[in-house]
Structures are given as structure tokens and as C-alpha cells.
Write a protein that holds these residues in place. Structure first.
Motif, PDB file in Angstrom:
ATOM      1  N   ALA A   1       9.322  -0.943   2.016  1.00  0.00           N
ATOM      2  CA  ALA A   1       7.852  -1.193   2.473  1.00  0.00           C
ATOM      3  C   ALA A   1       8.345  -2.260   3.016  1.00  0.00           C
ATOM      4  O   ALA A   1       8.737  -3.329   3.267  1.00  0.00           O
ATOM      5  CB  ALA A   1       6.999  -1.700   1.260  1.00  0.00           C
ATOM      6  N   THR A   2       6.927  -1.805   4.243  1.00  0.00           N
ATOM      7  CA  THR A   2       6.954  -3.155   4.967  1.00  0.00           C
ATOM      8  C   THR A   2       5.314  -3.722   4.893  1.00  0.00           C
ATOM      9  O   THR A   2       4.328  -3.169   5.089  1.00  0.00           O
ATOM     10  CB  THR A   2       6.761  -2.206   6.868  1.00  0.00           C
ATOM     11  N   VAL A   3       5.477  -4.958   4.936  1.00  0.00           N
ATOM     12  CA  VAL A   3       4.009  -5.548   4.843  1.00  0.00           C
ATOM     13  C   VAL A   3       3.616  -7.046   5.805  1.00  0.00           C
ATOM     14  O   VAL A   3       4.958  -7.513   5.899  1.00  0.00           O
ATOM     15  CB  VAL A   3       4.470  -6.891   3.327  1.00  0.00           C
TER      16      VAL A   3
ATOM     17  N   ASP B   1       0.801  -1.341  -0.245  1.00  0.00           N
ATOM     18  CA  ASP B   1       0.024   0.209   0.007  1.00  0.00           C
ATOM     19  C   ASP B   1       0.944   1.721  -0.215  1.00  0.00           C
ATOM     20  O   ASP B   1       0.390   2.397  -0.708  1.00  0.00           O
ATOM     21  CB  ASP B   1      -0.590  -0.121   0.828  1.00  0.00           C
ATOM     22  N   GLU B   2       1.767   1.153   0.137  1.00  0.00           N
ATOM     23  CA  GLU B   2       2.738   1.911   0.546  1.00  0.00           C
ATOM     24  C   GLU B   2       4.387   2.034   0.694  1.00  0.00           C
ATOM     25  O   GLU B   2       4.345   0.977   1.574  1.00  0.00           O
ATOM     26  CB  GLU B   2       2.419   3.125   2.363  1.00  0.00           C
ATOM     27  N   TRP B   3       4.918   3.158   0.217  1.00  0.00           N
ATOM     28  CA  TRP B   3       6.677   2.542  -0.215  1.00  0.00           C
ATOM     29  C   TRP B   3       7.163   3.776   0.992  1.00  0.00           C
ATOM     30  O   TRP B   3       6.682   4.999   0.709  1.00  0.00           O
ATOM     31  CB  TRP B   3       7.379   3.098  -1.092  1.00  0.00           C
ATOM     32  N   GLN B   4       8.194   3.499   1.455  1.00  0.00           N
ATOM     33  CA  GLN B   4       9.104   4.806   2.617  1.00  0.00           C
ATOM     34  C   GLN B   4       9.965   4.912   1.333  1.00  0.00           C
ATOM     35  O   GLN B   4      10.096   4.813   0.198  1.00  0.00           O
ATOM     36  CB  GLN B   4       9.644   3.665   3.629  1.00  0.00           C
TER      37      GLN B   4
ATOM     38  N   PRO C   1      16.296  -2.496  -8.762  1.00  0.00           N
ATOM     39  CA  PRO C   1      16.693  -1.253  -8.780  1.00  0.00           C
ATOM     40  C   PRO C   1      16.419  -0.508  -9.766  1.00  0.00           C
ATOM     41  O   PRO C   1      16.424  -1.166 -10.860  1.00  0.00           O
ATOM     42  CB  PRO C   1      18.468  -1.017  -8.768  1.00  0.00           C
ATOM     43  N   GLY C   2      16.196   0.464 -10.567  1.00  0.00           N
ATOM     44  CA  GLY C   2      15.503   1.863 -11.305  1.00  0.00           C
ATOM     45  C   GLY C   2      14.100   1.189 -11.337  1.00  0.00           C
ATOM     46  O   GLY C   2      13.946   2.115 -12.566  1.00  0.00           O
ATOM     47  N   ASN C   3      13.790   0.663 -11.181  1.00  0.00           N
ATOM     48  CA  ASN C   3      11.982   0.906 -10.759  1.00  0.00           C
ATOM     49  C   ASN C   3      10.825   1.547 -10.171  1.00  0.00           C
ATOM     50  O   ASN C   3      11.373   1.954  -8.868  1.00  0.00           O
ATOM     51  CB  ASN C   3      11.295  -0.885 -10.527  1.00  0.00           C
ATOM     52  N   ALA C   4      10.052   2.330 -10.255  1.00  0.00           N
ATOM     53  CA  ALA C   4       9.167   2.781  -9.561  1.00  0.00           C
ATOM     54  C   ALA C   4       8.594   2.474  -8.350  1.00  0.00           C
ATOM     55  O   ALA C   4       7.965   1.415  -8.105  1.00  0.00           O
ATOM     56  CB  ALA C   4       8.385   4.628 -10.239  1.00  0.00           C
ATOM     57  N   PRO C   5       8.838   2.942  -7.283  1.00  0.00           N
ATOM     58  CA  PRO C   5       8.011   2.292  -6.088  1.00  0.00           C
ATOM     59  C   PRO C   5       6.570   3.054  -6.158  1.00  0.00           C
ATOM     60  O   PRO C   5       5.778   4.540  -5.482  1.00  0.00           O
ATOM     61  CB  PRO C   5       8.679   3.518  -4.821  1.00  0.00           C
ATOM     62  N   THR C   6       5.872   2.027  -6.701  1.00  0.00           N
ATOM     63  CA  THR C   6       4.303   2.351  -6.498  1.00  0.00           C
ATOM     64  C   THR C   6       3.197   1.336  -5.898  1.00  0.00           C
ATOM     65  O   THR C   6       3.616   0.508  -6.019  1.00  0.00           O
ATOM     66  CB  THR C   6       4.083   2.529  -7.897  1.00  0.00           C
ATOM     67  N   PRO C   7       1.935   2.101  -5.059  1.00  0.00           N
ATOM     68  CA  PRO C   7       1.619   1.069  -4.538  1.00  0.00           C
ATOM     69  C   PRO C   7       0.999   0.303  -5.862  1.00  0.00           C
ATOM     70  O   PRO C   7       0.444   0.570  -6.880  1.00  0.00           O
ATOM     71  CB  PRO C   7       0.248   1.901  -3.445  1.00  0.00           C
ATOM     72  N   GLY C   8       0.634  -0.842  -4.661  1.00  0.00           N
ATOM     73  CA  GLY C   8      -0.204  -1.990  -5.929  1.00  0.00           C
ATOM     74  C   GLY C   8       0.195  -3.124  -5.525  1.00  0.00           C
ATOM     75  O   GLY C   8       1.182  -4.034  -4.494  1.00  0.00           O
TER      76      GLY C   8
END
Length: 141
Positions: free
Chosen positions: A102-104, A94-97, A117-124
């Protein structure tokens, strides 16, 4: 002792040492020594034998190196489902720091999740790709 015998002994010694090390490069050098032994049997002088051993051995080593470099490397053991049953599981993040983690809650415990590396942190939804230490490396689904 004939020069060809010396080359055969050197080739045999290289093969024996290669059996202990398993590098395969010594085997390629032994091929060069065998070529020099065959040149000695053909009546070539010592200089020609040395050049044949150097050329054939070097070409074999370079050829083997190029073949190994072109081959894809083995996948990391950490990313094999047969070794780690977490690989392939789907997580909802749900949320990236700010630090890219992220913590799940997964399998009854809190896990730290990281992305390649290189990927955008988006929820999903994310699929577990491998276990890196005590962190789950994930890819976007």
C-alpha cells in the motif's frame, strides 16, 4: 613433559583463541581438555584421557548449542523504538494493491507499506512494527 601439562597447555591455547573469536564453543572444548588434564593427574592412560576430552568437550558443545537454541533471539534492531521513532506509529490504510503493498502519505512523504506474510490485506488502522529498507512493515491494530 607430563601428559597433564600438555592438556593444560592445549586448554590454555583454546581459551586464548576463543578470546579472539568470541564463539564460546572453543571454551566448551577447553573444558573437555581440562577434564582430560584432571584425568591425567588421576593417572589415567592416554586413551582414557582422549575419550574423556572428547566426551566432556562434545557434551559441553552440544549442551551449549541446545541452550542457545531454546533462548529467544534478540529482537531486530529495526523494530526497536529507541532506534527508529516510526515504530509504534499508527497509519490509516485505505486501499491495498494486488501485490500486497500500500502507499500512504506519512511524515510529508509517500511511503510503501507492507504487511507480515500470511495476513489478509484489509483497509483500516495499522501500527508500524519496523522499517524494512525504505518500506514500513505494519501490523493490524
Amino acid at each position: 613433559m607430563a601428559e597433564s601439562t600438555l592438556w593444560w597447555l592445549l586448554a590454555g591455547a583454546a581459551v586464548a583463541v576463543e578470546l579472539f573469536t568470541g564463539t564460546f564453543y572453543l571454551l566448551m572444548l577447553a573444558v573437555g581438555m581440562v577434564a582430560a588434564a584432571l584425568a591425567a593427574h588421576a593417572g589415567a592412560d592416554t586413551t582414557v584421557q582422549l575419550v574423556v576430552a572428547a566426551m566432556v568437550g562434545s557434551a559441553s558443545v552440544i549442551g551449549w548449542h541446545l541452550i542457545k537454541r531454546r533462548r529467544a533471539g534478540d529482537p531486530s534492531v529495526r523494530s526497536l523504538r529507541s532506534v527508529n521513532l516510526d515504530v509504534g506509529e499508527i497509519l490509516q490504510i485505505d486501499e491495498w494493491q494486488a501485490d500486497g503493498t500500500a502507499t500512504v502519505k506519512y511524515r510529508g512523504a509517500q511511503w510503501t507499506v507492507i504487511q507480515r506474510p500470511g495476513n489478509a490485506p484489509t483497509p483500516g488502522s495499522y501500527r508500524v512494527a519496523e522499517l524494512v529498507g525504505n518500506r514500513l512493515l505494519v501490523d493490524k491494530v
